[in-house]
Design a protein around this motif. Structure first.
Motif, PDB file in Angstrom:
ATOM      1  N   GLY A   1       0.829  -1.213   0.000  1.00  0.00           N
ATOM      2  CA  GLY A   1       0.000   0.000   0.000  1.00  0.00           C
ATOM      3  C   GLY A   1       0.853   1.248   0.000  1.00  0.00           C
ATOM      4  N   GLY A   2       0.392   2.271   0.699  1.00  0.00           N
ATOM      5  CA  GLY A   2       1.168   3.496   0.741  1.00  0.00           C
ATOM      6  C   GLY A   2       0.507   4.568   1.575  1.00  0.00           C
ATOM      7  N   PHE A   3       1.119   5.746   1.530  1.00  0.00           N
ATOM      8  CA  PHE A   3       0.703   6.889   2.332  1.00  0.00           C
ATOM      9  C   PHE A   3       0.784   8.145   1.487  1.00  0.00           C
ATOM     10  CE2 PHE A   3       3.464   3.968   4.669  1.00  0.00           C
ATOM     11  CZ  PHE A   3       2.570   3.427   5.557  1.00  0.00           C
ATOM     12  N   ASP A   4      -0.106   9.079   1.725  1.00  0.00           N
ATOM     13  CA  ASP A   4      -0.037  10.405   1.124  1.00  0.00           C
ATOM     14  C   ASP A   4       0.190  11.401   2.253  1.00  0.00           C
ATOM     15  OD1 ASP A   4      -0.656   9.118  -1.214  1.00  0.00           O
ATOM     16  OD2 ASP A   4      -2.602  10.095  -1.489  1.00  0.00           O
ATOM     17  N   MET A   5       1.225  12.225   2.097  1.00  0.00           N
ATOM     18  CA  MET A   5       1.586  13.195   3.125  1.00  0.00           C
ATOM     19  C   MET A   5       1.416  14.608   2.582  1.00  0.00           C
ATOM     20  SD  MET A   5       2.923  11.321   5.611  1.00  0.00           S
ATOM     21  CE  MET A   5       3.854   9.837   5.935  1.00  0.00           C
ATOM     22  N   LYS A   6       0.655  15.421   3.288  1.00  0.00           N
ATOM     23  CA  LYS A   6       0.552  16.838   2.949  1.00  0.00           C
ATOM     24  C   LYS A   6       1.709  17.555   3.647  1.00  0.00           C
ATOM     25  CE  LYS A   6      -2.411  20.858   2.879  1.00  0.00           C
ATOM     26  NZ  LYS A   6      -3.727  21.416   3.172  1.00  0.00           N
ATOM     27  N   VAL A   7       2.444  18.356   2.896  1.00  0.00           N
ATOM     28  CA  VAL A   7       3.572  19.095   3.456  1.00  0.00           C
ATOM     29  C   VAL A   7       3.013  20.321   4.169  1.00  0.00           C
ATOM     30  CG1 VAL A   7       5.754  20.240   2.970  1.00  0.00           C
ATOM     31  CG2 VAL A   7       5.055  18.274   1.575  1.00  0.00           C
ATOM     32  N   LEU A   8       3.143  20.341   5.497  1.00  0.00           N
ATOM     33  CA  LEU A   8       2.614  21.442   6.291  1.00  0.00           C
ATOM     34  C   LEU A   8       3.644  22.540   6.527  1.00  0.00           C
ATOM     35  CD1 LEU A   8       0.617  19.577   9.087  1.00  0.00           C
ATOM     36  CD2 LEU A   8      -0.220  20.469   6.900  1.00  0.00           C
ATOM     37  N   GLU A   9       4.911  22.142   6.681  1.00  0.00           N
ATOM     38  CA  GLU A   9       5.937  23.129   7.021  1.00  0.00           C
ATOM     39  C   GLU A   9       7.300  22.625   6.593  1.00  0.00           C
ATOM     40  OE1 GLU A   9       7.836  25.167  11.068  1.00  0.00           O
ATOM     41  OE2 GLU A   9       6.094  23.873  11.241  1.00  0.00           O
ATOM     42  N   THR A  10       8.102  23.538   6.086  1.00  0.00           N
ATOM     43  CA  THR A  10       9.511  23.270   5.841  1.00  0.00           C
ATOM     44  C   THR A  10      10.288  24.511   6.258  1.00  0.00           C
ATOM     45  OG1 THR A  10       9.396  24.046   3.551  1.00  0.00           O
ATOM     46  CG2 THR A  10       9.118  21.675   3.896  1.00  0.00           C
ATOM     47  N   LYS A  11      11.366  24.294   6.970  1.00  0.00           N
ATOM     48  CA  LYS A  11      12.266  25.376   7.343  1.00  0.00           C
ATOM     49  C   LYS A  11      13.660  24.896   6.987  1.00  0.00           C
ATOM     50  CE  LYS A  11      13.432  28.661  10.908  1.00  0.00           C
ATOM     51  NZ  LYS A  11      13.245  29.077  12.302  1.00  0.00           N
ATOM     52  N   PRO A  12      14.280  25.485   5.950  1.00  0.00           N
ATOM     53  CA  PRO A  12      15.542  24.960   5.434  1.00  0.00           C
ATOM     54  C   PRO A  12      16.560  24.643   6.527  1.00  0.00           C
ATOM     55  CG  PRO A  12      14.756  26.690   4.004  1.00  0.00           C
ATOM     56  CD  PRO A  12      13.823  26.658   5.201  1.00  0.00           C
ATOM     57  N   ALA A  13      17.081  23.420   6.422  1.00  0.00           N
ATOM     58  CA  ALA A  13      18.126  22.896   7.298  1.00  0.00           C
ATOM     59  C   ALA A  13      17.689  22.778   8.759  1.00  0.00           C
ATOM     60  CB  ALA A  13      19.405  23.717   7.187  1.00  0.00           C
ATOM     61  N   GLU A  14      16.365  22.907   9.042  1.00  0.00           N
ATOM     62  CA  GLU A  14      15.901  22.834  10.425  1.00  0.00           C
ATOM     63  C   GLU A  14      14.713  21.915  10.670  1.00  0.00           C
ATOM     64  OE1 GLU A  14      15.351  26.528  12.512  1.00  0.00           O
ATOM     65  OE2 GLU A  14      17.027  27.460  11.448  1.00  0.00           O
ATOM     66  N   ARG A  15      13.697  21.945   9.802  1.00  0.00           N
ATOM     67  CA  ARG A  15      12.465  21.241  10.141  1.00  0.00           C
ATOM     68  C   ARG A  15      11.648  20.899   8.899  1.00  0.00           C
ATOM     69  NH1 ARG A  15      11.285  24.141  13.996  1.00  0.00           N
ATOM     70  NH2 ARG A  15      10.378  25.876  12.877  1.00  0.00           N
ATOM     71  N   VAL A  16      10.981  19.739   8.992  1.00  0.00           N
ATOM     72  CA  VAL A  16      10.018  19.299   7.983  1.00  0.00           C
ATOM     73  C   VAL A  16       8.839  18.701   8.737  1.00  0.00           C
ATOM     74  CG1 VAL A  16       9.591  17.705   6.066  1.00  0.00           C
ATOM     75  CG2 VAL A  16      11.832  18.809   6.284  1.00  0.00           C
ATOM     76  N   LEU A  17       7.614  19.070   8.335  1.00  0.00           N
ATOM     77  CA  LEU A  17       6.411  18.558   8.986  1.00  0.00           C
ATOM     78  C   LEU A  17       5.393  18.161   7.932  1.00  0.00           C
ATOM     79  CD1 LEU A  17       4.728  18.065  11.591  1.00  0.00           C
ATOM     80  CD2 LEU A  17       3.969  20.450  11.393  1.00  0.00           C
ATOM     81  N   TRP A  18       4.908  16.923   8.043  1.00  0.00           N
ATOM     82  CA  TRP A  18       3.888  16.396   7.141  1.00  0.00           C
ATOM     83  C   TRP A  18       2.672  15.963   7.950  1.00  0.00           C
ATOM     84  CZ3 TRP A  18       7.782  12.151   5.471  1.00  0.00           C
ATOM     85  CH2 TRP A  18       8.735  12.667   4.597  1.00  0.00           C
ATOM     86  N   GLU A  19       1.514  15.940   7.290  1.00  0.00           N
ATOM     87  CA  GLU A  19       0.312  15.326   7.848  1.00  0.00           C
ATOM     88  C   GLU A  19      -0.137  14.215   6.921  1.00  0.00           C
ATOM     89  OE1 GLU A  19      -4.266  16.276   9.249  1.00  0.00           O
ATOM     90  OE2 GLU A  19      -3.045  17.899   8.453  1.00  0.00           O
ATOM     91  N   VAL A  20      -0.471  13.066   7.495  1.00  0.00           N
ATOM     92  CA  VAL A  20      -0.931  11.937   6.694  1.00  0.00           C
ATOM     93  C   VAL A  20      -2.386  12.191   6.295  1.00  0.00           C
ATOM     94  CG1 VAL A  20      -1.247   9.445   6.569  1.00  0.00           C
ATOM     95  CG2 VAL A  20       0.630  10.402   7.941  1.00  0.00           C
ATOM     96  N   VAL A  21      -2.628  12.293   4.983  1.00  0.00           N
ATOM     97  CA  VAL A  21      -3.975  12.569   4.488  1.00  0.00           C
ATOM     98  C   VAL A  21      -4.608  11.363   3.807  1.00  0.00           C
ATOM     99  CG1 VAL A  21      -3.624  15.067   4.320  1.00  0.00           C
ATOM    100  CG2 VAL A  21      -3.061  13.608   2.343  1.00  0.00           C
ATOM    101  N   ASP A  22      -3.814  10.313   3.536  1.00  0.00           N
ATOM    102  CA  ASP A  22      -4.369   9.082   2.976  1.00  0.00           C
ATOM    103  C   ASP A  22      -3.420   7.940   3.303  1.00  0.00           C
ATOM    104  OD1 ASP A  22      -6.206   7.462   1.690  1.00  0.00           O
ATOM    105  OD2 ASP A  22      -5.400   7.846  -0.304  1.00  0.00           O
ATOM    106  N   GLY A  23      -3.998   6.770   3.522  1.00  0.00           N
ATOM    107  CA  GLY A  23      -3.219   5.589   3.862  1.00  0.00           C
ATOM    108  C   GLY A  23      -3.984   4.732   4.847  1.00  0.00           C
ATOM    109  N   PRO A  24      -3.282   3.886   5.602  1.00  0.00           N
ATOM    110  CA  PRO A  24      -3.969   3.051   6.590  1.00  0.00           C
ATOM    111  C   PRO A  24      -4.703   3.912   7.623  1.00  0.00           C
ATOM    112  CG  PRO A  24      -1.716   2.308   6.272  1.00  0.00           C
ATOM    113  CD  PRO A  24      -1.851   3.604   5.544  1.00  0.00           C
TER     114      PRO A  24
END
Length: 146
Positions: A52-75
């Motif tokens: 199967g798989g997952f779909d992640m919505k990219v909520l936030e990126t801060k170069p060289a510091e942070r990445v945040l995703w929300e799972v919008v589809d998957g199990p």
């Protein structure tokens, strides 16, 4: 709510780790070769694995510091959870603090996912340090679930 937490150190720059977390080619290099979508804030990245798989919505990126995703589809257990990578420089390492946030209960699938996240974070380390990771389908098979 429950969280999966991991910490790894990568002997490379925070910028290099950030690139591996925020580009389609980078993500395909360590997590799953079958990665598509839009990795910009507001976009959705699709990660496919057998079966199967997952779909992640990219909520936030801060170069060289942070990445945040929300799972919008998957199990079902993953829907609405968030995946966060925080990066910081310590000595010769970029430390990656990983969180998969918001599990409703500690179901057996959470145990499996915690181990798989650990293996994929080691793949991220290998990918950034050597240029070659162990993404799906070349990842470590840990059980009958893959």
């Amino acid at each position: 709510m429950l969280d999966i937490l991991h910490r790894i150190g990568v002997t490379s720059s925070p910028e290099a780790v950030y690139d591996a977390l925020t580009t389609i080619d980078g993500l395909a290099g360590w997590w799953t070769e079958d990665t598509t979508g839009d990795s910009e804030v507001g976009g959705v990245v699709r990660f496919r694995f057998p079966p199967g798989g997952f779909d992640m919505k990219v909520l936030e990126t801060k170069p060289a510091e942070r990445v945040l995703w929300e799972v919008v589809d998957g199990p079902e257990e993953w829907i609405g959870t968030r995946v966060r990578f925080e990066l910081k420089q310590e000595d010769d390492y970029t430390v990656v603090l990983f969180r998969h946030l918001g599990w409703r209960e500690p179901v057996e699938f959470m145990y499996h996912c915690s181990t798989k996240w650990a293996s994929y974070l080691l793949s991220l380390k290998k990918y950034v340090e050597t240029g070659t990771g162990d993404p799906a389908p070349r990842d470590v098979r840990i059980s009958n679930w893959h």
